[in-house]
Design an enzyme around this catalytic site. Structure first.
Site, PDB file in Angstrom:
ATOM      1  N   SER A   1      35.191  48.721  32.708  1.00 37.97           N
ATOM      2  CA  SER A   1      36.050  48.008  33.657  1.00 37.97           C
ATOM      3  C   SER A   1      37.013  47.125  32.876  1.00 37.97           C
ATOM      4  CB  SER A   1      35.192  47.221  34.643  1.00 37.97           C
ATOM      5  OG  SER A   1      35.986  46.705  35.692  1.00 37.97           O
ATOM      6  N   HIS A  46      37.342  51.391  36.308  1.00 36.70           N
ATOM      7  CA  HIS A  46      37.774  50.773  37.562  1.00 36.70           C
ATOM      8  C   HIS A  46      39.295  50.650  37.562  1.00 36.70           C
ATOM      9  CE1 HIS A  46      33.601  48.665  37.868  1.00 36.70           C
ATOM     10  NE2 HIS A  46      33.575  49.907  38.290  1.00 36.70           N
ATOM     11  N   ASP A  81      28.454  46.824  37.942  1.00 40.26           N
ATOM     12  CA  ASP A  81      28.501  48.275  38.099  1.00 40.26           C
ATOM     13  C   ASP A  81      28.079  48.918  36.779  1.00 40.26           C
ATOM     14  OD1 ASP A  81      28.927  50.752  39.215  1.00 40.26           O
ATOM     15  OD2 ASP A  81      31.100  50.707  38.984  1.00 40.26           O
TER      16      ASP A  81
END
Length: 191
Positions: free
Chosen positions: A14, A41, A134
């Site tokens: 991310s 992401h 995540d």
């Protein structure tokens, strides 16, 4: 380290992803034999510029994953913006517009969990820099399936939250620097 040869790599990242991946992916040689599946992401309203960026820097072919596409060896796949990327039991790719997971679509957990189901002990899962949790449950799923679980050394990550959460959720995971990961991946090319 598991005894079964690794057959696929799944990576999630991310915040700070581009810088970390720019260290890892260009280091993989043109004859690297394994597919590399990646979720980063990306905001849903933004087109995914990652493929074009990495195509110009990597010896391996880089593409955006397509639904029902068979996974090819020696290819880097990025999840498209606003779609979850999954691995089917027959080791083809699937795209899903299911609800976001951890406020993300694509979500790293979705990729890692489905890849762990498909590849079991033949999967290496990697969680890189990022600002949320995540990937933590996904990395634990990789380890539970007998795969090799890796998280970026949090002290080295641009944002330590995500690899730290992955290591907390998956105590058997190996914490590695980016250089360690490159060395590990290159050893896979020769086994």
């Amino acid at each position: 380290m598991n005894a079964q040869p690794i057959q696929a790599i799944a990576i999630g990242a991310s915040a700070g992803a581009v810088q970390a991946l720019l260290r890892i992916l260009p280091a993989l040689p043109a004859d690297f034999p394994l597919p590399v599946l990646i979720v980063v992401h990306v905001p849903p309203d933004r087109s995914n510029a990652l493929v074009a960026l990495f195509q110009s820097k990597c010896p391996l072919p880089v593409r955006e994953a397509e639904d029902k596409e068979p996974i090819a060896a020696g290819t880097i796949y990025f999840a498209p913006s606003d779609y979850h990327l999954l691995v089917e039991a027959d080791r083809s790719l699937a795209l899903s517009w299911d609800e976001p997971v951890n406020h993300s679509r694509p979500a790293i957990d979705v990729l890692l969990q489905s890849a762990a189901d498909a590849y079991g002990p033949a999967l290496a899962g990697i969680v890189l820099t990022g600002a949320n949790h995540d990937g933590a449950a996904g990395l634990a799923a990789v380890a539970d399936a007998g795969g090799f679980a890796i998280a970026q050394e949090p002290a080295e990550a641009q944002v330590a939250t995500m690899p730290a959460a992955a290591l907390a959720a998956c105590p058997s995971a190996s914490a590695m620097t980016l250089d360690d990961m490159i060395f590990y991946l290159l050893t896979l090319a020769t086994t």
